[in-house]
Design a protein around this motif. Structure first.
Motif, short mmCIF file in Angstrom:
data_model
loop_
_atom_site.label_atom_id
_atom_site.label_comp_id
_atom_site.label_asym_id
_atom_site.label_seq_id
_atom_site.Cartn_x
_atom_site.Cartn_y
_atom_site.Cartn_z
N PHE A 125 0.67 -1.12 0.02
CA PHE A 125 -0.05 0.20 0.01
C PHE A 125 0.83 1.19 -0.05
N PRO A 126 1.87 1.27 -0.72
CA PRO A 126 2.58 2.51 -1.04
C PRO A 126 1.81 3.94 -1.31
N GLU A 127 2.10 5.02 -0.63
CA GLU A 127 1.23 6.22 -0.95
C GLU A 127 1.47 6.75 -2.49
N SER A 128 2.78 6.37 -2.90
CA SER A 128 2.69 6.77 -4.42
C SER A 128 3.84 5.88 -4.96
N GLY A 129 4.08 5.85 -6.28
CA GLY A 129 4.99 5.10 -6.91
C GLY A 129 4.49 3.91 -7.47
N ARG A 130 5.57 2.86 -7.60
CA ARG A 130 5.06 1.34 -8.14
C ARG A 130 4.20 0.82 -7.01
N GLY A 131 2.89 0.18 -7.68
CA GLY A 131 2.00 -0.60 -6.68
C GLY A 131 1.04 0.65 -5.92
N ALA A 132 1.21 1.73 -6.15
CA ALA A 132 -0.03 2.61 -5.40
C ALA A 132 -1.26 2.66 -6.04
N GLY A 133 -1.43 2.30 -7.05
CA GLY A 133 -2.80 2.35 -7.91
C GLY A 133 -3.14 1.02 -7.41
N ARG A 134 -2.57 -0.17 -7.26
CA ARG A 134 -3.28 -1.37 -7.03
C ARG A 134 -3.61 -1.27 -5.54
N GLY A 135 -2.89 -0.75 -4.81
CA GLY A 135 -3.00 -0.69 -3.18
C GLY A 135 -4.39 0.40 -3.13
N ARG A 136 -4.45 1.42 -3.87
CA ARG A 136 -5.67 2.39 -3.78
C ARG A 136 -6.82 1.27 -3.91
#
Ligand SMILES: Nc1ncnc2c1ncn2[C@@H]1O[C@H](COP(=O)(O)OP(=O)(O)OP(=O)(O)O)[C@@H](O)[C@H]1O
Length: 579
Positions: free
Chosen positions: A552-563
């Motif tokens: 669940f990164p706030e930004s960068g790689r994987g952020a979209g998926r986490g959101r």
């Protein structure tokens, strides 16, 4: 009915009030009871209902009450029951389907506790000594007991031990089991290997992911794959009620085939029962009420005019109505009465959500760390709430192998745990002992390591608020929900406080309120799977937390998926909580 009522109040406490789905059931499904009830013909008006509401909202009571009351009413007002047809040993009047053996057993224990006073006979088909074909039956014979005798015992008093013997003829009223187990009892062991087996699909092999097994409708006990060895010993000609618990799973495309086979078998058996009436026992023949029975040929109705106009009452329950179930009902059961509570498709209100990001190192270490944090928080709470115990954690993984590895890792770190997958040896034992200490226990039935303990009651301090969204009232009195789980007062180094499993145990099981945390460490297959896993906590108005692990990164790689994950989970929150 007074006997049912008093058992219910004994279980829930005198101040319990019905939940929404229970109110719907009481108003629309429960057959009326009057002291002076006259003989009625149950088959004159077969009906179909869907009861849908969020996890942990009391659907079991919502369907058991009407079924048990209807069975008792028809027992009181009809002729004595005849023996099953030649060669058969069981002829239940109600059949309850559950997707797993664990759930079937828990439901049977629950149903037995409810009917304690009205004395119906309930049999779990998933228990060690349930009448069955082949090996089990020869074992019973070795013990000097024929399966037909087993079915004539009073099964009502016992829930996980020996049957209470009674030599009077007491046919089983309710059989609870998985569709595959019940088909086996009806058609004979190994039937699926024959031409009438479900497609050419191979039977699930050991080591396969439990979720795929569940999806394919094959909840098999390890080591139970035998060639066809016997004829079936259950007759379905007397069935008046069929309950499909967890209908979203059992009518899932992968399970549907076996579920619908059973529905067709009941329909066919009932048609046959009309053309060749069952043979009555000599005692039955003397009964004056027999005349009444024989003057009611319609008590087993004619074959249905359409395939899905079943000659029995059909009651489906579900915590979700996925598109597949909706479409299936629209096509095959357009007249089914849908009794749906507003909480359906939502997480229980008292369930909190937390997201934990993987650190990027060892994921199992991340899980271990969060578990220890749970206990550290519990210990802090114990300082302010003397007597509170360490809570239990339920961890869901997707794969059997992951469950095993996680179990080994935690064990090595000094965290004793129980790992259960569809292939676990412990599942073969025909009881829920492998889940002792984790499943909710009924008042007076607390078990620890297989031994009954003296009842230990505590006041549950967390129950301040009197009511909640589901309409559940927390009773300020000892009840099943306020009984301590003895194992939680022991240390996690010596007694398992962690249960690791797959979706196998995500459906319908009523876990103890001491399971305050559900960890979801692998992304579930879909949102419904998530709902069912999460719903093992926060049940019956108790507080719980679902901890979702992921990136669940706030930004960068994987952020979209986490959101995206957070958004989908957020949609499951009840409206009241989002305000
Ligand atoms: N009216 C009530 N008041 C208090 N507790 C209740 C009430 N009805 C049921 N319960 C308790 O709530 C718990 C959950 O009930 P149950 O297992 O039937 O839920 P469910 O809706 O079938 O959940 P799931 O969808 O997960 O199968 C049980 O322990 C039950 O005893």
């Amino acid at each position: 009915m007074p006997g049912l009522r008093s058992c219910l109040l004994g279980m829930l406490g005198p101040h319990a009030t019905p939940t929404r789905v229970q109110t719907l059931s009481l108003n629309h499904v429960l057959p009326p009871y009057h002291e002076s009830s006259q003989p009625s013909n149950p088959s004159s008006d077969w009906k179909q209902w869907l009861l849908a509401s969020e996890t942990g909202s009391g659907k079991s009571i919502a369907y058991l009450l009407p079924v048990l009351q209807a069975l008792k009413l028809s027992e009181l007002t009809s002729a004595p029951r005849s023996r099953p047809p030649e060669g058969k040993e069981l002829s239940p009047r109600a059949v309850i389907l559950a997707p797993t053996h664990e759930l079937a057993r828990q439901l049977a224990i629950f149903a037995k506790a409810l009917q304690h006073e009205i004395k119906l006979r309930i049999l779990s088909a998933s228990r060690e000594n349930a009448p069955s074909s082949g090996l089990e039956r020869s074992r019973d014979r070795e013990r000097g007991m024929r399966a037909s005798e087993m079915s004539s015992m009073d099964l009502s008093g016992s829930d996980d031990g020996d049957f209470e013997l009674s030599r009077k003829y007491h046919p089983v009223d309710v059989v609870i089991g998985t569709p595959m187990k019940l088909l086996e009892m009806t058609r004979g062991r190994g039937w699926e290997k024959g031409p009438d087996g479900p497609g050419s699909e191979p039977v699930a092999t050991e080591g396969e992911d439990a979720q795929r097994k569940l999806r394919r409708g094959r909840d098999r006990i390890v080591g139970s794959a035998h060639p066809r060895t016997s004829k079936g010993e259950m007759d379905l000609g007397a069935v008046e009620w069929l309950v499909v618990d967890e209908a979203d799973v059992l009518f899932d495309p992968d399970f549907q085939e076996t579920t619908r086979m059973l529905l067709s078998d009941i329909t066919a058996a009932k048609a046959k029962a009309v053309s060749s009436p069952q043979i009555s026992s000599p005692a039955d023949k003397q009964s004056p009420a027999d005349a009444l029975q024989s003057s009611k040929p319609e008590s087993t109705s004619a074959p249905p005019s359409s395939p899905d106009a079943y000659p029995f009452n059909l009651l489906l329950t579900s915590a979700t109505i996925p598109t597949t179930l909706h479409n299936y009902l629209t096509e095959h059961h357009p007249d089914i009465k849908r009794l749906v509570s507003p909480g359906v498709h939502k997480l229980p209100k008292d369930l909190k959500l937390e997201y934990v990001s993987w650190t990027g190192g060892n994921r199992m270490a991340d899980v271990e760390k969060r578990i220890r944090q749970v206990w550290a928080e519990d210990s802090l709470g114990a300082a302010t709430q003397p007597g509170s115990n360490l809570s239990q954690v339920l961890v869901f993984c997707n794969k059997t192998n992951k469950v095993r590895l996680m179990g080994q890792y935690l064990e090595a770190k000094g965290i004793k745990n129980v790992s259960v997958t569809s292939t676990s040896e412990t599942r073969a034992r025909g009881s829920n002992r492998h889940l002792n200490g984790f499943l909710r226990v009924l008042p007076g039935k607390e078990m620890d390591a297989g031994r009954t303990r003296k009842k230990e009651i505590v006041w549950d301090n967390e129950l301040g608020d009197k009511s909640n969204d589901s309409g559940l009232v927390h009773p300020p009195f000892p009840s099943s929900s306020t009984v301590t789980n003895p194992s939680t007062s022991l240390t996690p180094q010596t007694h398992p406080h962690v249960l690791i499993t797959t979706s196998l145990l995500s459906r319908g099981l009523d876990f103890a309120p001491s399971i305050k945390h559900v960890f979801i460490v692998d992304e579930p297959r879909n949102v419904l799977d998530f709902l069912h896993r999460a719903g093992r906590s926060g049940r019956a108005g108790h507080k719980g937390k679902v901890v979702v692990f992921g990136k669940f990164p706030e930004s960068g790689r994987g952020a979209g998926r986490g959101r995206e994950v957070k958004q989908r989970v957020g949609e499951l929150l009840s409206r009241r909580r989002r305000r």
